[in-house]
Write a protein that holds these residues in place. Structure first.
Motif, PDB file in Angstrom:
ATOM      1  N   ILE A 198       0.776  -1.255  -0.070  1.00 36.51           N
ATOM      2  CA  ILE A 198      -0.091   0.075   0.076  1.00 36.51           C
ATOM      3  C   ILE A 198       0.858   1.484  -0.026  1.00 36.51           C
ATOM      4  CG2 ILE A 198      -2.009  -1.211   0.958  1.00 36.51           C
ATOM      5  CD1 ILE A 198      -1.063   0.368   3.809  1.00 36.51           C
ATOM      6  N   MET A 199       2.059   0.954  -0.055  1.00 39.67           N
ATOM      7  CA  MET A 199       2.951   2.215  -0.165  1.00 39.67           C
ATOM      8  C   MET A 199       3.085   2.954  -1.482  1.00 39.67           C
ATOM      9  SD  MET A 199       5.979   0.823   2.360  1.00 39.67           S
ATOM     10  CE  MET A 199       7.325   2.252   2.096  1.00 39.67           C
ATOM     11  N   PRO A 200       3.131   3.979  -1.676  1.00 36.25           N
ATOM     12  CA  PRO A 200       3.315   4.592  -2.984  1.00 36.25           C
ATOM     13  C   PRO A 200       3.977   3.853  -4.068  1.00 36.25           C
ATOM     14  CG  PRO A 200       3.503   6.292  -1.425  1.00 36.25           C
ATOM     15  CD  PRO A 200       3.566   5.067  -0.741  1.00 36.25           C
ATOM     16  N   THR A 201       3.638   3.815  -5.333  1.00 33.03           N
ATOM     17  CA  THR A 201       4.109   3.031  -6.288  1.00 33.03           C
ATOM     18  C   THR A 201       5.665   3.670  -6.528  1.00 33.03           C
ATOM     19  OG1 THR A 201       2.072   2.803  -7.279  1.00 33.03           O
ATOM     20  CG2 THR A 201       3.934   2.222  -8.888  1.00 33.03           C
ATOM     21  N   MET A 202       6.508   2.696  -6.769  1.00 25.91           N
ATOM     22  CA  MET A 202       7.969   3.560  -6.793  1.00 25.91           C
ATOM     23  C   MET A 202       8.209   4.247  -8.120  1.00 25.91           C
ATOM     24  SD  MET A 202      11.044   1.263  -5.148  1.00 25.91           S
ATOM     25  CE  MET A 202      10.942  -0.073  -5.874  1.00 25.91           C
ATOM     26  N   THR A 203       8.824   5.383  -8.097  1.00 25.45           N
ATOM     27  CA  THR A 203       9.184   5.883  -9.570  1.00 25.45           C
ATOM     28  C   THR A 203      10.431   5.317 -10.226  1.00 25.45           C
ATOM     29  OG1 THR A 203      10.662   7.446  -8.325  1.00 25.45           O
ATOM     30  CG2 THR A 203       8.424   8.221  -8.310  1.00 25.45           C
ATOM     31  N   ILE A 204      10.781   5.389 -11.287  1.00 25.92           N
ATOM     32  CA  ILE A 204      11.769   4.860 -11.711  1.00 25.92           C
ATOM     33  C   ILE A 204      13.217   5.204 -11.221  1.00 25.92           C
ATOM     34  CG2 ILE A 204      13.231   4.585 -14.114  1.00 25.92           C
ATOM     35  CD1 ILE A 204      10.816   3.120 -14.191  1.00 25.92           C
ATOM     36  N   ASP A 205      13.199   6.590 -10.809  1.00 26.19           N
ATOM     37  CA  ASP A 205      14.437   6.736  -9.779  1.00 26.19           C
ATOM     38  C   ASP A 205      14.718   5.839  -8.749  1.00 26.19           C
ATOM     39  OD1 ASP A 205      15.168   8.438 -11.723  1.00 26.19           O
ATOM     40  OD2 ASP A 205      14.501  10.382 -11.062  1.00 26.19           O
ATOM     41  N   GLU A 206      13.420   5.791  -8.067  1.00 28.06           N
ATOM     42  CA  GLU A 206      13.244   4.895  -6.789  1.00 28.06           C
ATOM     43  C   GLU A 206      13.627   3.655  -7.103  1.00 28.06           C
ATOM     44  OE1 GLU A 206      10.479   6.839  -3.513  1.00 28.06           O
ATOM     45  OE2 GLU A 206       9.526   5.823  -5.115  1.00 28.06           O
ATOM     46  N   ALA A 207      13.136   3.309  -8.304  1.00 25.57           N
ATOM     47  CA  ALA A 207      13.535   1.717  -8.435  1.00 25.57           C
ATOM     48  C   ALA A 207      14.871   1.590  -8.847  1.00 25.57           C
ATOM     49  CB  ALA A 207      12.635   1.227  -9.617  1.00 25.57           C
ATOM     50  N   LEU A 208      15.598   2.445  -9.511  1.00 23.45           N
ATOM     51  CA  LEU A 208      16.994   2.285  -9.927  1.00 23.45           C
ATOM     52  C   LEU A 208      17.861   2.325  -8.665  1.00 23.45           C
ATOM     53  CD1 LEU A 208      17.215   4.605 -13.193  1.00 23.45           C
ATOM     54  CD2 LEU A 208      17.657   2.100 -12.917  1.00 23.45           C
ATOM     55  N   ASP A 209      17.294   3.467  -7.836  1.00 19.29           N
ATOM     56  CA  ASP A 209      18.152   3.546  -6.450  1.00 19.29           C
ATOM     57  C   ASP A 209      18.201   2.173  -5.880  1.00 19.29           C
ATOM     58  OD1 ASP A 209      18.898   5.873  -5.590  1.00 19.29           O
ATOM     59  OD2 ASP A 209      17.487   5.894  -4.276  1.00 19.29           O
ATOM     60  N   VAL A 210      16.952   1.473  -5.603  1.00 19.46           N
ATOM     61  CA  VAL A 210      17.125   0.040  -5.103  1.00 19.46           C
ATOM     62  C   VAL A 210      17.838  -1.020  -5.807  1.00 19.46           C
ATOM     63  CG1 VAL A 210      15.395  -1.745  -4.168  1.00 19.46           C
ATOM     64  CG2 VAL A 210      14.697   0.880  -3.936  1.00 19.46           C
ATOM     65  N   THR A 211      17.765  -0.907  -7.165  1.00 22.66           N
ATOM     66  CA  THR A 211      18.258  -1.903  -7.955  1.00 22.66           C
ATOM     67  C   THR A 211      19.796  -2.030  -7.809  1.00 22.66           C
ATOM     68  OG1 THR A 211      16.542  -1.558  -9.357  1.00 22.66           O
ATOM     69  CG2 THR A 211      18.538  -2.980 -10.004  1.00 22.66           C
ATOM     70  N   ARG A 212      20.375  -0.617  -7.689  1.00 28.55           N
ATOM     71  CA  ARG A 212      21.725  -0.611  -7.538  1.00 28.55           C
ATOM     72  C   ARG A 212      22.277  -1.326  -6.217  1.00 28.55           C
ATOM     73  NH1 ARG A 212      25.669   4.206  -8.053  1.00 28.55           N
ATOM     74  NH2 ARG A 212      24.505   4.863  -9.865  1.00 28.55           N
ATOM     75  N   ILE A 213      21.469  -1.083  -5.175  1.00 25.06           N
ATOM     76  CA  ILE A 213      21.936  -1.614  -3.864  1.00 25.06           C
ATOM     77  C   ILE A 213      22.138  -3.249  -3.955  1.00 25.06           C
ATOM     78  CG2 ILE A 213      21.359  -1.852  -1.495  1.00 25.06           C
ATOM     79  CD1 ILE A 213      20.136   1.030  -1.619  1.00 25.06           C
ATOM     80  N   TYR A 214      20.726  -3.644  -4.802  1.00 23.32           N
ATOM     81  CA  TYR A 214      20.798  -5.192  -4.663  1.00 23.32           C
ATOM     82  C   TYR A 214      21.778  -5.757  -5.633  1.00 23.32           C
ATOM     83  CZ  TYR A 214      16.678  -5.718  -1.808  1.00 23.32           C
ATOM     84  OH  TYR A 214      15.649  -5.733  -0.773  1.00 23.32           O
ATOM     85  N   SER A 215      22.003  -4.886  -6.810  1.00 20.54           N
ATOM     86  CA  SER A 215      23.137  -5.218  -7.458  1.00 20.54           C
ATOM     87  C   SER A 215      24.433  -5.611  -6.920  1.00 20.54           C
ATOM     88  CB  SER A 215      23.173  -4.292  -8.705  1.00 20.54           C
ATOM     89  OG  SER A 215      24.270  -4.695  -9.505  1.00 20.54           O
ATOM     90  N   VAL A 216      24.780  -4.414  -6.125  1.00 15.23           N
ATOM     91  CA  VAL A 216      26.130  -4.522  -5.329  1.00 15.23           C
ATOM     92  C   VAL A 216      25.905  -5.552  -4.497  1.00 15.23           C
ATOM     93  CG1 VAL A 216      27.562  -3.183  -3.899  1.00 15.23           C
ATOM     94  CG2 VAL A 216      26.561  -2.112  -5.910  1.00 15.23           C
ATOM     95  N   ALA A 217      25.136  -5.814  -3.648  1.00 16.53           N
ATOM     96  CA  ALA A 217      24.887  -6.773  -2.839  1.00 16.53           C
ATOM     97  C   ALA A 217      24.589  -8.361  -3.286  1.00 16.53           C
ATOM     98  CB  ALA A 217      23.686  -6.625  -1.908  1.00 16.53           C
TER      99      ALA A 217
END
Ligand SMILES: Nc1ncnc2c1ncn2[C@@H]1O[C@H](COP(=O)(O)OP(=O)(O)OP(=O)(O)O)[C@@H](O)[C@H]1O
Ligand SMILES: [Mg+2]
Length: 520
Positions: free
Chosen positions: A236-255
């Protein structure tokens, strides 16, 4: 002859350009790797030798020196295999180095020359574009992730052989098509609110929490659905914007936690670390600092189930990140910063047996045990939760009712509208050029004393209610501010510019209460 190939490393969440210089000169047949390589990089010489032979080339019977520059950056992992192999082929004049000048090369080799997955591709691709490289060579399996960065030619090579054919101009390699990633429906959550039976007031509390970014503590007997409801919160949290999605993906990519079939993370993260987790696992760290759970929960939810088991240790390590929304890890080589802007939700039973206060099943704990159990959560930790809510047992009639409740999507629409109200209000009040303030003040939960004074004005009726609440409930100054912030969120959910008495009345219900109070 000397050859030079560009590659990339990752420090924290950022890429750094690494130059791989290969010199092959007459002398005893030997391979030397210099430039602060770790064990995986040292071992690359074995993989590279086999891969070169198995791809139909010859490994030079000469003295081969490989320098990874800059020399003061430590090189980690097997991602340098491919640039080293390409460098050796260029230095021994088996391929034409012309195309290599504006190309960055990344990839781990297997012995037969096929390319393996490498972590941290997204920040590397971002760096390649920033540094003006035209092409980026990555293992085929990672190509979609690399393609998230626009204006960069991605060469998705499946093997060393394929790459050399491309370098020789014999084949063309198509860039992956990722347009379908940006389609309409982008999120997909496992638990939907419509599946949760009863617990209407908990659902409402979670809606308020999502709307204002408030932290929540759920208390209730075993099996009442606390974990289930916490899991539903990201939906129910707001849908992620593309910038937010890239932000999160970068962390998961490095981890190295990016699922191989999901190049872009578009669902808000939900992290639920076990209470035995180490400090480094929680906030990040290690020899090569990696993001911890709080960074993996960035832009999503961190769930601490069975909170008393975590005790006060968690607070000690999370205090700074929760305030700054970033975590800084200091190492001898310097300090690194990982983002950690998450919403905290915790769950606990009211006592060791779990049934204290339950109307049906009697609690078997002594009062001393109950008190001791509850005291395991320190005051300062309890203080971090704006919303305290009880999740009682669900009655049979409600649980077996076939009617589905409101869907997460419907609730999310209201949450998004409420968030927009907040952002509009904050944007009016701050200097449009003040980017840090814009970033740090996104939700009502982020408001400091000055903002509370500015945005949480009460009318006469509201003041009257607050005054009597302060007196009767013995609210502290901190509790007073918390009620104001929550009232602001509830008013925003109702689309009201003014905080009305009924908004305050609801906010008062969520105040932290000592569970033992119910005895008096
Ligand atoms: N309100 C509910 N609506 C639908 N199913 C429910 C509800 N509450 C519990 N359940 C069912 O019970 C299961 C257990 O719930 P859950 O694990 O969330 O309980 P809990 O409150 O976290 O318990 P514990 O205190 O033991 O951790 C859920 O997976 C779900 O199948
Ligand atoms: Mg549970």
């Amino acid at each position: 002859m000397l050859a030079r190939v560009f590659s990339c490393g990752v420090i924290g969440l950022d890429g750094v350009v690494i130059e791989v210089e290969v010199d092959s000169s007459n002398g005893q047949s030997k391979v030397l790797i210099v430039g602060l390589p770790d064990t995986a990089v040292q071992e690359s010489r074995e993989r590279v030798q086999s891969a070169i032979k198995n791809s139909g080339f010859t490994f030079p019977r000469k003295r081969v020196t490989i320098n990874l520059a800059p020399a003061d950056v430590r090189k980690e992992g097997p991602a340098y295999d491919l640039p080293i192999a390409v460098g050796i082929l260029a230095a021994s004049q088996q391929i034409n180095p012309q195309k290599l000048e504006k190309t960055m090369v990344i990839g781990e080799l297997s012995l037969d020359g096929t390319l393996r997955h490498v972590k941290g591709i997204l920040p590397m691709a971002a760096l390649a574009r920033q540094e003006g490289f035209e092409c980026l060579v990555v293992p085929k399996i990672d190509a979609e992730e690399a393609a998230l960065i626009p204006d960069l030619d991605i060469i998705a090579a499946s093997s060393l052989k394929e790459l050399t054919s491309w370098l020789l101009g014999e084949v063309k390699i198509e860039a992956p098509d990722i347009s379908s990633l940006f389609g309409e429906r982008r999120d997909n959550y496992q638990t939907d609110f419509s599946e949760i039976k009863g617990q209407e007031h908990v659902k409402r509390a979670l809606e308020v929490a999502a709307a204002g970014g408030h932290n929540v503590l759920l208390v209730g007997p075993p099996g009442s659905g606390k974990t289930l409801m916490a899991r539903a919160l990201p939906s129910i949290m707001p849908t992620m914007t593309i910038d937010e999605a890239l932000d999160v993906t970068r962390i998961y990519s490095v981890a190295d936690q990016l699922p191989s079939d999901i190049p872009l993370i578009q669902t808000r993260p939900f992290r639920s670390p076990h209470h035995t987790i180490s400090h480094a696992g929680l906030v990040g760290g290690g020899n090569w600092p990696r993001p911890g759970e709080i960074s993996l929960a960035h832009r999503g939810v961190l769930f601490l189930d069975e909170l008393p088991e975590f005790g006060s240790r968690v607070l000690e390590v999370m205090r700074q990140p929760m305030e700054d929304k970033v975590v800084t890890i200091s190492r001898a080589q310097g300090s690194l910063t990982f983002p950690a802007n998450f919403q905290l939700i915790a769950a606990m039973n009211p006592c060791p047996c779990g049934f204290f206060g339950d109307p049906v099943k009697p609690c078997t704990c002594s009062l001393g045990m109950v008190s001791k159990y509850q005291k395991r959560i320190s005051g300062p930790l309890l203080d971090r939760f704006d919303i305290h809510v009880e999740a009682p047992r669900v009655e049979y009639e409600k649980l077996t009712n076939q009617r589905l409740g409101e869907t997460s999507a419907a609730i999310r629409d209201r949450v998004e509208a409420a968030r927009q109200n907040q952002i509009n209000r904050f944007l009016q009040g701050i200097d449009p050029k003040d980017e840090t303030k814009k970033q740090s003040l996104m939700t009502n939960a982020d408001m400091g004393v000055a903002e509370i004074r500015k945005y949480c004005k009460l009318d006469e009726a509201g003041e009257g209610l607050m005054r009597s609440a302060m007196r009767q409930l013995h609210l502290s100054a901190r509790a007073f501010h918390r009620v104001l912030k929550l009232s602001r969120t509830i008013a925003d959910l109702a689309g009201s510019e003014h905080i009305a008495p009924n908004h305050i009345a609801e906010a008062l219900q969520y105040r932290p209460k000592l569970m033992l109070d119910s005895l008096n």
